[in-house]
Design a protein around this motif. Structure first.
Motif, mmCIF file in Angstrom:
data_model
loop_
_atom_site.group_PDB
_atom_site.id
_atom_site.type_symbol
_atom_site.label_atom_id
_atom_site.label_comp_id
_atom_site.label_asym_id
_atom_site.label_seq_id
_atom_site.Cartn_x
_atom_site.Cartn_y
_atom_site.Cartn_z
ATOM 1 N N GLN A 125 41.870 42.613 70.451
ATOM 2 C CA GLN A 125 41.377 43.199 71.683
ATOM 3 C C GLN A 125 42.526 43.422 72.645
ATOM 4 O O GLN A 125 43.369 42.552 72.841
ATOM 5 N N PHE A 126 42.541 44.583 73.288
ATOM 6 C CA PHE A 126 43.612 44.933 74.220
ATOM 7 C C PHE A 126 43.346 44.252 75.558
ATOM 8 O O PHE A 126 42.252 44.354 76.113
ATOM 9 N N VAL A 127 44.330 43.549 76.044
ATOM 10 C CA VAL A 127 44.222 42.873 77.322
ATOM 11 C C VAL A 127 45.356 43.363 78.211
ATOM 12 O O VAL A 127 46.522 43.280 77.844
ATOM 13 N N PHE A 128 44.994 43.895 79.409
ATOM 14 C CA PHE A 128 46.015 44.399 80.334
ATOM 15 C C PHE A 128 46.638 43.232 81.084
ATOM 16 O O PHE A 128 45.948 42.392 81.640
ATOM 17 N N GLU A 129 47.942 43.161 81.054
ATOM 18 C CA GLU A 129 48.664 42.129 81.778
ATOM 19 C C GLU A 129 49.486 42.792 82.880
ATOM 20 O O GLU A 129 50.346 43.621 82.614
ATOM 21 N N LYS A 130 49.179 42.407 84.114
ATOM 22 C CA LYS A 130 49.894 42.975 85.245
ATOM 23 C C LYS A 130 51.328 42.492 85.260
ATOM 24 O O LYS A 130 51.575 41.307 85.047
ATOM 25 N N PRO A 131 52.275 43.397 85.469
ATOM 26 C CA PRO A 131 53.679 42.967 85.488
ATOM 27 C C PRO A 131 53.904 41.907 86.559
ATOM 28 O O PRO A 131 53.337 41.968 87.650
ATOM 29 N N SER A 132 54.691 40.931 86.199
ATOM 30 C CA SER A 132 54.967 39.857 87.147
ATOM 31 C C SER A 132 55.847 40.384 88.271
ATOM 32 O O SER A 132 56.777 41.154 88.069
ATOM 33 N N GLU A 133 55.532 39.989 89.462
ATOM 34 C CA GLU A 133 56.301 40.400 90.611
ATOM 35 C C GLU A 133 56.385 39.233 91.596
ATOM 36 O O GLU A 133 55.557 38.330 91.589
ATOM 37 N N VAL A 134 57.401 39.290 92.407
ATOM 38 C CA VAL A 134 57.606 38.217 93.368
ATOM 39 C C VAL A 134 56.563 38.333 94.473
ATOM 40 O O VAL A 134 56.428 39.373 95.108
ATOM 41 N N GLU A 135 55.825 37.247 94.655
ATOM 42 C CA GLU A 135 54.796 37.232 95.681
ATOM 43 C C GLU A 135 55.381 36.668 96.968
ATOM 44 O O GLU A 135 55.914 35.568 96.995
ATOM 45 N N ARG A 136 55.251 37.431 98.055
ATOM 46 C CA ARG A 136 55.747 36.993 99.348
ATOM 47 C C ARG A 136 54.566 36.599 100.227
ATOM 48 O O ARG A 136 53.573 37.324 100.317
ATOM 49 N N ARG A 137 54.671 35.476 100.839
ATOM 50 C CA ARG A 137 53.627 34.989 101.711
ATOM 51 C C ARG A 137 54.115 34.976 103.154
ATOM 52 O O ARG A 137 55.269 34.661 103.421
ATOM 53 N N VAL A 138 53.207 35.307 104.053
ATOM 54 C CA VAL A 138 53.543 35.266 105.464
ATOM 55 C C VAL A 138 53.675 33.794 105.875
ATOM 56 O O VAL A 138 52.734 33.015 105.709
ATOM 57 N N PRO A 139 54.821 33.392 106.355
ATOM 58 C CA PRO A 139 55.001 31.971 106.698
ATOM 59 C C PRO A 139 54.161 31.583 107.909
ATOM 60 O O PRO A 139 53.966 32.376 108.832
ATOM 61 N N GLU A 140 53.676 30.368 107.886
ATOM 62 C CA GLU A 140 52.941 29.857 109.036
ATOM 63 C C GLU A 140 53.913 29.514 110.161
ATOM 64 O O GLU A 140 55.033 29.083 109.925
ATOM 65 N N ALA A 141 53.436 29.705 111.386
ATOM 66 C CA ALA A 141 54.281 29.418 112.539
ATOM 67 C C ALA A 141 54.485 27.913 112.669
ATOM 68 O O ALA A 141 53.544 27.127 112.546
ATOM 69 N N GLY A 142 55.731 27.538 112.899
ATOM 70 C CA GLY A 142 56.023 26.135 113.138
ATOM 71 C C GLY A 142 55.689 25.743 114.573
ATOM 72 O O GLY A 142 55.566 26.593 115.468
ATOM 73 N N MET A 143 55.545 24.466 114.795
ATOM 74 C CA MET A 143 55.199 23.943 116.113
ATOM 75 C C MET A 143 56.292 22.994 116.594
ATOM 76 O O MET A 143 56.713 22.095 115.862
ATOM 77 N N ILE A 144 56.750 23.223 117.823
ATOM 78 C CA ILE A 144 57.692 22.315 118.475
ATOM 79 C C ILE A 144 57.020 21.806 119.741
ATOM 80 O O ILE A 144 56.844 22.566 120.705
ATOM 81 N N ASP A 145 56.627 20.566 119.729
ATOM 82 C CA ASP A 145 55.950 19.984 120.884
ATOM 83 C C ASP A 145 56.515 18.610 121.261
ATOM 84 O O ASP A 145 55.922 17.905 122.089
#
Length: 358
Positions: A125-145
């Motif tokens: 059975q043919f199975v489509f495999e998406k090419p691997s790519e670098v996933e970038r995530r939006v970083p969470e804001a740090g807190m300085i208190d």
């Protein structure tokens, strides 16, 4: 092929073989004709001639199922399928017989293996495999208190550093200072023009200093008449930080709807790596910072580092080094009700080489 007569077994006497076969095998060394049993014709059938009469030796083809004495009982009752052609020794030939050739032809009436329905289904059975790519995530804001010195980044322009001092002005003093500054400072609202559309700044401002100050293409005229309380605060910050300031921009955020958008205090008149001392009074507002993107990002701030710093009543924030070169800051609007806040930003203004103050 043939073998030498000395190595071959003596031929069995038989007669009534076909003419060509009698010519090949029908005579003994003395020249007398031999008689072949009658079963030979029934057992071997007609001789198969591989080619035209060009010297090729005709070879009889045995037929399965004969069961005669010649074929032997082992073949009786089996399907009448042609066997491989045997090789007979020929007296006086002097050569060894060829090995029998295996038939590559399937028996008549049989189907190839790939056509049989009972073969197991092995189609993958043919199975489509998406090419691997670098996933970038939006970083969470740090807190300085928490109070302390924080090194935000290090780059070609230098080290970006901030110093947070909570309670620089104690709460009791900060209360009456806030009320006096709110009442005595000559607050005003500037008007800007962007793309032929005029709009008012969402806050009130006031300028103090011997020199004019230009930002957002608007110039604030010199105002050497320092309020005594402002002069006192300037001297206290200079004693603490070791820097000498000659100018002050005051900002009044009346409600949660007042704000200042992303910007850097990097005007030419502030010089290289300017030092900004920001003192807050009144309601707590969140001071946000974000790092400027690298040239490869083409001005995209999606994945840059972000910080959130709540500035409380009486808090001092020092911005030093390459902070204005590599970072931006803002005070955003808020969705919850906020009381008034005053922010005093002390700075050092330098003249331009041509003598024009900017």
């Amino acid at each position: 092929m043939c073998v030498p007569a000395s190595e071959a077994a003596p031929p069995r006497p038989f007669a009534a073989a076909p003419g060509e076969l009698r010519e090949l095998l029908g005579r003994e060394p003395g020249g007398a004709a031999v008689q072949a049993p009658r079963e030979l014709s029934r057992c071997w059938g007609r001789p198969r001639v591989p080619g035209k009469r060009s010297g090729a030796v005709p070879v009889p083809v045995p037929v399965r199922g004969c069961g005669s004495a010649v074929c032997g009982p082992g073949l009786a009752g089996r399907s009448r399928l042609p066997l491989q052609s045997p090789t007979f020794p020929v007296p006086g030939c002097g050569t060894a017989p060829k090995a029998p050739l295996a038939s590559s032809l399937a028996p008549a009436g049989t189907r190839p293996a790939w056509m049989k329905k009972d073969q197991p289904h092995t189609q993958k059975q043919f199975v489509f495999e998406k090419p691997s790519e670098v996933e970038r995530r939006v970083p969470e804001a740090g807190m300085i208190d928490k109070p302390g010195v924080y090194e935000l980044s290090k780059g070609p322009s230098g080290v970006s550093r901030i110093h947070l001092i909570s309670g620089f002005i104690d709460s009791e003093q900060a209360d009456w200072m806030f009320e006096q500054l709110l009442e005595d400072i000559p607050w005003g609202q500037r008007t800007h023009i962007r793309q032929d559309v005029s709009f008012e700044e969402p806050r009130l401002t006031s300028w103090y200093g011997e020199l004019p100050y230009t930002y957002s293409r608007k110039t604030m005229q010199p105002n050497p008449n320092w309020h005594p309380l402002l002069r006192e605060l300037k001297e206290r910050i200079e004693e603490f930080s070791g820097y000498t300031f000659n100018s002050l921009l005051c900002n009044l955020y009346r409600t949660e709807k007042d704000s200042v958008d992303w910007h850097s205090d990097d005007e030419p008149s502030l010089g290289t790596n300017p030092v900004i001392a920001s003192l807050s009074f009144g309601a707590t507002r969140t001071f946000e910072m974000r790092k400027k993107p690298s040239p490869e990002e083409n001005g995209d701030y999606t994945y840059v580092k972000r910080l959130r710093i709540p500035l409380d009543h009486g808090t001092l924030l020092m911005m030093e080094g390459a902070t204005q070169e590599d970072w931006q800051h803002r005070v955003p609007k808020e969705y919850h009700s906020r009381d008034a806040r005053i922010n005093l930003t002390f700075r050092i203004i330098h003249p331009e080489p041509d003598g024009v103050w900017k």
